[in-house]
Structure formats: structure tokens, C-alpha cells
Write a protein that holds these residues in place. Structure first.
Motif, PDB file in Angstrom:
ATOM      1  N   MET A  15       0.491  -1.332   0.294  1.00  0.00           N
ATOM      2  CA  MET A  15      -0.331  -0.116  -0.088  1.00  0.00           C
ATOM      3  C   MET A  15       1.411   1.090  -0.046  1.00  0.00           C
ATOM      4  N   GLN A  16       1.115   1.669  -0.774  1.00  0.00           N
ATOM      5  CA  GLN A  16       1.520   2.985  -1.195  1.00  0.00           C
ATOM      6  C   GLN A  16       1.623   3.935  -0.186  1.00  0.00           C
ATOM      7  N   PRO A  17       2.762   4.194   0.389  1.00  0.00           N
ATOM      8  CA  PRO A  17       2.570   5.646   0.699  1.00  0.00           C
ATOM      9  C   PRO A  17       2.435   7.090   0.435  1.00  0.00           C
ATOM     10  N   PRO A  18       1.383   7.875   1.269  1.00  0.00           N
ATOM     11  CA  PRO A  18       1.459   9.094  -0.456  1.00  0.00           C
ATOM     12  C   PRO A  18       2.869   9.651   0.438  1.00  0.00           C
ATOM     13  N   THR A  19       3.374  10.767  -0.612  1.00  0.00           N
ATOM     14  CA  THR A  19       5.035  11.368  -0.699  1.00  0.00           C
ATOM     15  C   THR A  19       5.182  11.974   0.622  1.00  0.00           C
ATOM     16  N   PRO A  20       6.153  11.803   1.668  1.00  0.00           N
ATOM     17  CA  PRO A  20       6.098  12.711   3.405  1.00  0.00           C
ATOM     18  C   PRO A  20       6.854  13.473   2.804  1.00  0.00           C
TER      19      PRO A  20
END
Lengths: 345, 591
Positions: free
Chosen positions: B552-557
Motif C-alpha cells: 500500500m503506497q504511502p503518500p509522499t512525506p
């Protein structure tokens, strides 16, 4: 000398064009195939061929008055090594390993260009020229680098920091340590003392020398020894059982381990990693028959916890095959690959 | 069937031809006096191979080939009965992939291993993808391949003779001289019309997934046979390890496939039309989002597999519409499927060999969109004589002994029909699985480390199961079902589109011992199962994948956008330092 060098140059130019063509898909990428089982030696030969070619090329160019500066020779050769590792070597090697090889070759290139004071001066001359910026072109170059390097580094670090989803690396033990004994179909077999009951001469006596004479020949194709056809109806002993083992193999095992026992069976592409390749000298050729007996009977699930981590979905074949059938399959696998099982002494 | 269809088509074409001649006068199409189809030329029969070649070939045959093709070459070796398609029966001299006209023997010359001029040599060299015949290149030398073919063509082909000028002729497709027509939009459009006109779609289906008339087709030996799926060109028997090459399609279409209902269209179709059709069929083969051919893994001759299945985040509801931008932007992954052959009932012939999977998630749920080609929509007709959750049941398997009554090929398309189905398996405690108990076994490790299986079936059910070991029956979970939702399930023209939603779970109120917790940014081992109801697939008779990872790709920090600038600034300072130093040093030197 000149003739030798021009041959080298020709080889180098052709090889380089071919490699670039294969990378860019201008010529089909299978133009020069990797020969199975001879891959490491083929790679070494290829690289040697390239080095010879580069030597020739640089000699030819300098004799034509178009000498390549030592600086670019060094950089070019290092770039070649990196490209070769990335695009030519198959199956692909992970980045971490490539980075290691890359560092080693960088060090080698440095050693080469700094072998003596003159060479080293020649090598760093272009760098110094740009730093000093005495000419207009070098000034331009210096400003360009001044801007480009921070941008490039910033971009690379952005790329490296962005969340990525690369496959996690999982190691596996190829030959886990076997137990002392194994119990199959209610009978206990001590691995050190058990023998394949079908490795017998026509009189029915265990005879490793007899069977070793009848296995397939090593070398391309691994063909059966002349006059040792397992389908000969007159066969008694070893070869008769090889045929029976082959029947079992081709009804149960070839789906994964392949028609040629090289791990490329019908379903192999669905596995990760692909199934064991028995023609590889690192698999059954390194093992005793009783070890194989234990692995076949107990499958992946029977592997000991001490041997972790491992990855195997091989079923415990004792659920599908009798003890006799397992021994016969093992007999067949050694016959077909042309390897002798290792003995305990 | 072969010839009669060809003849009929020939008559139709001849009349069309007549009209065309009247209206257009001199046409490019000129049938030669010999009455050879366009693009073909009469050829000579090859000489008989030397006796020592035949003798040497026997040794190769009895080491490598006999196990499937049999002692007499009748395609009845020990391996034959568990294979479908069955190994070739050489006795009749019927060979599928050729450059020669329909019904003729293939090209073979023991002295000339030239590509394009030696069909049998190329078959042995490249293998026949989609069947058990592997590529023998790199295993047998060129010489050995020619030797074994010398043996097969002279000793095992019994009903015909490769050198008999009385009964055999060679009408050879001049593929090397024919320049492929450029695959323009116009050409492909024309091809798409021609495949309807030529009735290709009757067998190959409206979308070319091989789903038309899939049940009544038989080969010369009476075994069930399926039309090719044009979307999987790497499974074309004649793909010669070069699946996206349009010439292969052109060749098969021009020469037909001997021994099968696929006729030659050479008599009825001009070369130009044949290129249009080949261009269109070639354009259907799966490609990446940019439209480039998938890269083929030389180890397996199938598309390369990426084991990470990315799931993209969405704000709010996950769209049910496949055409929605969120789905369109998500990377599709190919999931390679093999037969489950470890536990009874075993599946030696899996008809589903890949799935295409995409995934999206929001804070509550994760949705998998699974697409796969299945020639038949199957909804259970009969009742299964055992529970589908059971394993190691005592069923009669395909008779492994040689003899065709019990073989898979004889059974094929005669199975009781069960549900098509697909399932997703994830380990429950993937976070704390120690290495030895890594979820390497399909179906769970033990009571302590079970797997969570959600299974959708074509009758509309979507249920949850628990697996506690590969020897153990699945346990159905009663209460979890209400958390699951089928967003879409549709079978259209030979392809299933199924969208399955399940909760991602949370640490607060989730039964952590029963369900998988889907955590963002973690690699969650995921296995897919698939069943083809018309293949008799039910229970453990199914297709399985290896372990993939749902990610599950995290949103870019935010830091990702800040740090690179800081680093770049540092580099500028470094540069200034180096330059000043150098300048000072130079000054010192010159002074």
C-alpha cells in the motif's frame, strides 16, 4: 604488432556495437546467447574479448592521431563495466551486488590511471583545466558543472527518498543440514548407511561402479551411453529401474523441474525462485542419494527450522509415491544428469 | 473440416476475384499457372538424411524425447497422459507449425538448419510455448537437433515419407521475401473487419480470447482442442521465442495448423489482407501502458514478473467503475499461475495461467481488481461429491499409465462443471512470522500462524476461510463475510472482471488472530488462487501463484520535498570551497 592491434580494434568495435545494439533492442537481444551451464566462463571470455578490443581500438585511434585522453579512457571503461553488469548478465544481479562490483572496478580503474606519476597527471589534467578555467570553453564548462552537479545530486536524493516498492530481498539456504535419520512410510532410514536399493547390477547386487558406467555422458546434450538405452527390453538391474524412475518423473516431477531436469518445467514460471535445476553442478551433484531421498519424501514442509530461511513448496512426496518409487526417481535423476551421487566417505 | 472449409472459402474468393478482375482490370493479384496461393512457391523435397545421422538421432531420442513422445513416436510416452495438449503423435506426419501449404509435410533438411527454411528444426530449437515442449537450444547442439529430427522423420513418421515425390509436394510460403505491411491504424482497422468477415471470431471469440465455440473443436485424433487466445502471444505454439513478431501470425494464418480445425487462409485471402489481419491480431497481445511489448523472461519465455503489487491510495470511496481515473492510473501486475500439483485433487493442467491485478485502498478498505481470461463462464451445475474446503481426498486421478481412456486430454471439456472462482490469501500474523515459519507454505503454517483466505465464486458468493496448514482442510469463517463486498463481477467475451473489497483492519477493534492487518508501506505476502469451473476445478484442484507482496503506497512525506534542496545547497558550498582552495593554491604557486 599493427596487424594484431587492428584485429583487436575490429573485435572491440564489433563487440561494442553488438552490445549497444542488444541493449537498445536494435538487434534482437538474443543475438549472442548465454550458454546454459557455461555462463561464468562465457562472461569472463566476453570481458577479455572486450578488453583486448579496447586496447586495439585505443592503439588504432592514437596511431591515427585521434588518441583518447586517459581521463576518458578511465571513465569509459568504468561505464562499460557498469553497463555490462546491468544489461548483459542474466539472470539480473541485484543493485547492491552491482554497486559492489562497480566500486571494485572503480578502484581498479584508479589503480590503472595512477600506476605512475605521468599517467596520473594526464588523468587529472582535464579536471584541473576545468577548475582553473583558463580558456573560454573551460569557463563555460565550470559554470555548467557548478549548476549541474547540485541539481543532479538533489534530484538523485529526491529519487532515493521517494517511497518505493522494490521487492524485499529474501535469502535462502540451498542445502539445509539433513537429519540423521528419516521415517518414511513407517520405516526409519539412517541417512549415513542407507543405500539406493535399485542401484544394482543384473545379478541384483548393489554396485555403484556398474551403474556409474551406464549413466549419460557429460558434455553437450548429456546423451545416454551407447548401448545403454533404458528402453531396451532386455535390460536387467540398473537400467530397467532407471526407465521406471523416468516414468514416475515424467508423471509427477517434470511439471516443475522440467523435461531436461533444469528447473524450467511447465509451471516453473509461476514460482519464485524457480524450481531446482538438477543439471547445475551445485545441486544433486553435491549431495548423497539419501539426502535426496529425505528431501523428496519430506518436501519443503519437512525442512528443519535450523535450516531457515528457505523457500520451497515441494510437497512431501511420501503422500503420493511409495518408497520404491522415490528411490527409482532418484536413480533416474542421477542417470539423466550424468552425475555420480556423492558417497559418505 | 480443414480442406472443406478451405475449398468453400476458395470458391467464394474465386467469384469475388472474377468480379474484381472485371472491374479493376489488371490487378496485382496474379495466380500463377501452377495454381499456387499468393506468396507461395513450389519447392523441392529435401534429400534423405544420412544413415549415421539417423542412428545418432536415435540416441538423442531415447535420452530426451521418448519420455513424452513414446517408444514408437505415437505421442504416448509415460508423461503423455497427464499433459494437455498431448505430446505430438509423429506416426501420421501431421505437424502444426510450417511454412508449407495446408496438409503438406513441414520443411526439414538435415543439412540446412536455416531459420525460415527448416520448420522442424525451429520447433525443436524454440520449443512450443503453451505446451510442455521446451526449447532445446543450449541443451542439444545444432547437430544433435538435426540428428534427432533425422530419426523422427525417417523412423517414427510411418504413414508418409518425406522423400516420396509421388505423394508429397512442397508449396512453400516465401516469408523472407514478403515485407510486412506497416501496422498503421488503417491496417489494423481493416484487419479487425476482416476477422469478422473471415469468421475468425467464430472460434477465437469477439475479443480474440479463444472463447468462441470452445467446446466442439477436436483435433485429428479426437482430442479436445482450444482456439488460441490472441492476447497471450507468448503462448502461441509458433511464436518461436519472438512472440511480438507479426510474421509468426502471418505464417500460421497462411499455412493453417495441420491436424486442427484451423485452416489455411492462403487460397481465400490476398497477402495484403493477411498482413492486415496479422497486424490486428498482433496488436491485441498484452502490452505495457505505453503500448510497448512486455519484456519476456528468457528463462521462462513468459512475460517478466514483478512480485510487488502496488496499491494506490484514494480519498473517500473507492470507485466501482473500472474506467475511473484512479483505476486507469494504477499499475496492473501480471500474476503467473501454475497448477496446484502438491495435494489431491491435483491440477496438472491449469487452464488459467495468469491474472492481471490492480489495487486501490482508502482508510477502511482495500480493493483488488482481478482480470483473467477464461474461455467459459462456469456456474456450478452439479454438486461436488466432497466439500470444497477438503484436502487430500481420495479421488480418482488421471490415470498416469499409457493408454488414452484415462488421460486428461480424453477428459478435457467433459468434466462436471463447478464454479469459476478466485481467492486471495494473506497470512494473518505476517508482522511477527519468524523466518522458519515464513508463510512459505500455501494454505498456512499451523494453528498459531494461520492464513486468511477470501474467495469469490461465480455463483456470487464471497466468503472467508481460515487455513492452518497445507494438509489441513480450510475452515469457513461465519461472521467475517459481512465485511466483504463484491464491487463488480462480470464475464465478457472470455474474460472475468472481478472487483473485491475487504477491510484493511485496524489495531483497535480487529480480531488480530483471525484477520490480516493491511498496513501502509509494508510488504504483505499475498497469494492468488483461481479456478476454472469447466476444467473440473474445485477445492484444491486449482491454479496457484507464488507469494507476491501487496504494497500500500504511502503518500509522499513532506521531507522528501525539502531535503534534496538542503543537500543541493550543501553541494554548492562544497564547490565554492574546492574552487577557492584551488585558486589559492594556484596563487601560491605563481607567486
Amino acid at each position: 604488432m599493427k596487424a594484431l592491434m587492428s584485429v583487436g580494434a575490429l573485435v572491440g568495435a564489433i563487440a561494442l556495437l553488438l552490445l549497444v545494439g542488444m541493449i537498445l533492442d536494435v538487434v534482437p537481444s538474443n543475438t549472442v546467447r548465454l550458454v546454459e551451464g557455461y555462463m561464468p566462463i562465457q562472461m569472463l571470455l566476453e570481458v577479455a574479448c572486450f578488453v583486448a578490443g579496447f586496447t586495439g581500438l585505443s592503439y588504432m585511434l592514437s596511431s591515427m592521431g585521434m588518441a583518447v585522453p586517459r581521463f576518458w579512457q578511465g571513465i569509459g571503461f568504468w561505464a562499460f563495466v557498469l553497463l555490462y553488469l546491468k544489461f548483459r548478465v542474466y539472470p539480473p544481479i541485484p543493485f547492491s551486488v552491482r554497486a559492489m562490483y562497480g566500486t571494485v572496478s572503480l578502484v581498479a580503474v584508479f589503480m590503472w590511471v595512477s600506476a605512475n606519476e605521468d599517467d596520473w597527471k594526464k588523468f587529472k589534467q582535464p579536471i584541473m583545466n576545468v577548475l582553473d578555467a583558463q580558456s573560454g570553453a573551460n569557463k563555460m564548462l565550470r559554470y555548467a558543472y557548478l549548476v549541474l552537479i547540485p541539481v543532479l545530486v538533489g534530484f538523485t536524493s529526491f529519487n532515493a527518498m521517494r517511497p518505493k516498492s522494490e521487492e524485499p530481498v529474501e535469502l535462502r539456504t540451498v542445502h539445509p543440514a539433513p537429519p540423521a535419520s528419516t521415517k518414511v512410510h513407517g520405516k526409519t532410514y539412517t541417512l549415513q548407511t542407507s543405500q539406493n536399493p535399485y542401484r544394482v547390477n543384473p545379478e541384483g547386487k548393489f554396485d555403484q561402479e556398474y551403474s556409474n558406467k551406464l549413466i549419460v555422458e557429460q558434455g553437450m546434450g548429456r546423451l545416454m551411453a551407447p548401448n545403454a538405452n533404458p528402453f531396451d527390453e532386455k535390460n536387467q538391474g540398473y537400467l530397467k529401474y532407471v526407465k521406471e524412475g523416468g516414468e514416475i518423473f515424467f508423471q509427477n516431477c517434470h511439471f516443475c523441474h522440467g523435461d531436461n531436469l533444469n528447473g524450467r518445467g511447465l509451471h516453473a514460471f509461476a514460482f519464485n525462485p524457480i524450481p531446482a535445476n538438477f543439471t547445475d553442478p551445485g545441486t544433486i551433484a553435491q549431495l548423497q542419494e539419501t539426502f535426496i531421498f529425505w528431501r523428496v519424501a519430506k518436501g519443503g514442509i519437512g525442512l528443519p527450522n535450523e535450516g531457515f530461511p528457505w523457500a520451497s513448496v515441494m510437497p512431501p512426496w511420501e503422500q503420493h509415491l511409495t518408497v520404491d518409487e522415490i528411490w527409482k526417481v532418484i536413480l533416474f535423476e542421477y542417470w539423466h544428469t550424468g552425475y555420480y551421487p556423492r558417497t559418505w566417505d | 473440416m480443414n480442406t472443406s472449409m478451405g475449398k468453400k472459402a476458395g470458391i467464394v474468393l474465386a467469384s469475388a476475384f472474377g468480379l474484381a478482375l472485371f472491374s479493376a482490370g489488371p490487378l496485382v493479384l496474379t495466380a500463377s499457372a501452377e495454381d499456387v496461393p499468393q506468396g507461395f512457391k513450389k519447392g523441392e523435397l529435401a534429400p534423405e538424411p544420412a544413415a549415421d545421422m539417423i542412428e545418432a538421432g536415435k540416441r538423442v531420442y531415447f535420452t530426451k524425447c521418448v519420455w513424452c513422445h513414446g517408444v514408437d513416436g505415437a505421442g504416448d510416452g509415460p508423461g503423455a497422459d497427464r499433459l494437455w495438449p498431448r505430446p505430438r503423435n509423429f506416426n501420421q506426419g501431421t505437424f502444426k507449425i510450417r511454412h508449407t501449404a495446408s496438409g503438406e509435410l513441414p520443411l526439414f533438411d538435415a543439412k540446412k538448419p536455416t531459420p525460415g527454411q527448416n520448420d522442424l528444426f525451429e520447433t525443436v530449437t524454440h520449443g512450443l510455448p503453451g505446451s510442455a515442449m521446451p526449447s532445446w537450444e543450449g541443451i542439444l547442439t545444432e547437430e544433435q537437433r538435426l540428428q534427432v529430427l533425422s530419426f523422427v522423420t525417417t523412423q517414427l513418421v510411418k504413414d508418409r515419407k518425406f522423400t516420396d515425390k509421388q505423394s508429397e509436394s512442397q508449396t512453400i510460403l516465401q516469408l523472407a521475401d514478403l515485407k510486412p505491411k506497416e501496422a498503421t491504424e488503417e491496417s489494423k482497422k481493416r484487419g479487425s473487419e476482416l476477422i469478422v468477415e473471415k469468421k475468425c471470431v467464430e472460434c477465437h471469440g469477439m475479443e480474440g480470447r479463444g472463447d468462441g465455440n470452445a467446446f466442439n473443436l477436436k483435433d485429428d485424433w479426437g482430442f479436445s482442442i482450444q482456439p488460441a487466445n490472441w492476447h497471450k502471444c507468448w503462448n502461441f505454439r509458433g511464436s518461436r521465442q519472438d512472440p511480438y513478431n507479426v510474421k509468426n501470425i502471418f505464417r500460421t494464418f497462411s499455412t493453417g495448423v495441420n491436424g486442427t480445425p484451423m485452416p489455411s487462409f492462403a487460397d481465400s485471402t490476398s497477402v495484403d489482407d493477411r498482413w492486415d489481419i496479422a497486424n490486428f491480431v498482433n496488436s491485441l497481445c498484452e502490452r505495457d501502458p505505453e503500448g510497448n511489448p512486455l519484456s519476456i523472461d528468457p528463462q521462462t519465455d513468459k512475460p517478466k514478473v514483478n512480485f510487488v503489487l502496488p496499491s494506490n491510495p484514494v480519498e473517500g470511496e473507492i470507485p466501482m467503475d473500472m474506467e475511473n481515473e484512479a483505476w486507469q492510473k494504477t499499475q496492473k501486475r501480471l500474476i503467473a499461475m501454475g497448477g496446484q500439483i502438491t495435494h489431491k485433487p491435483r491440477n496438472f493442467v491449469n487452464r488459467i495461467d495468469d491474472l492481471w491485478v490492480r489495487s486501490l485502498y482508502n482508510e477502511k478498505s482495500i480493493v483488488y481488481l482481478i482480470e483473467w481470461d477464461d474461455r467459459t463462464k462456469s456456474v456450478a451445475e452439479g454438486k461436488l461429491p466432497w466439500a470444497p474446503t477438503q484436502v487430500n481426498i481420495d479421488v480418482k486421478e488421471q490415470d498416469p499409465k499409457t493408454g488414452e481412456e484415462g488421460s486428461i486430454a480424453a477428459h478435457q471439456n467433459n468434466y462436471a462443471v463447478y464454479n469459476d472462482a478466485v481467492a486471495i490469501e494473506t497470512p494473518v500474523k505476517w508482522q511477527d512470522l519468524p523466518a522458519p515459519i515464513k508463510p512459505r507454505y500455501l494454505f498456512g503454517s499451523n494453528e498459531q500462524y494461520p492464513v486468511d483466505i477470501v474467495k469469490w465464486e461465480a455463483d456470487g458468493s464471497f466468503r472467508a476461510f481460515k487455513g492452518t496448514g497445507w494438509d489441513k482442510d480450510f475452515e469457513e469463517r461465519d461472521s467475517y463475510e459481512e465485511n466483504l463486498k463484491v464491487l463488480k463481477s462480470e464475464w465478457k467475451n472470455g474474460r472475468w472482471y472481478v472487483m473485491l473489497q475487504r477491510p484493511v483492519g485496524n489495531k483497535k477493534d480487529q480480531d488480530y488472530d483471525e484477520d490480516t492487518l493491511f498496513e501502509m508501506g509494508k510488504y504483505i505476502p499475498t497469494v492468488f488462487f483461481a479456478w476454472d469451473g469447466h476444467n473440473g476445478d474445485a477445492g484444491r484442484k486449482m491454479a496457484v501463484s507464488a507469494f507476491y507482496y501487496t504494497f500500500m503506497q504511502p503518500p509522499t512525506p513532506r521531507e522528501v520535498y525539502i531535503y534534496p534542496f538542503v543537500i543541493a545547497g550543501g553541494i554548492v558550498l562544497l564547490e565554492a570551497w574546492v574552487l577557492t582552495r584551488r585558486a589559492n593554491k594556484r596563487k601560491g604557486k605563481t607567486l
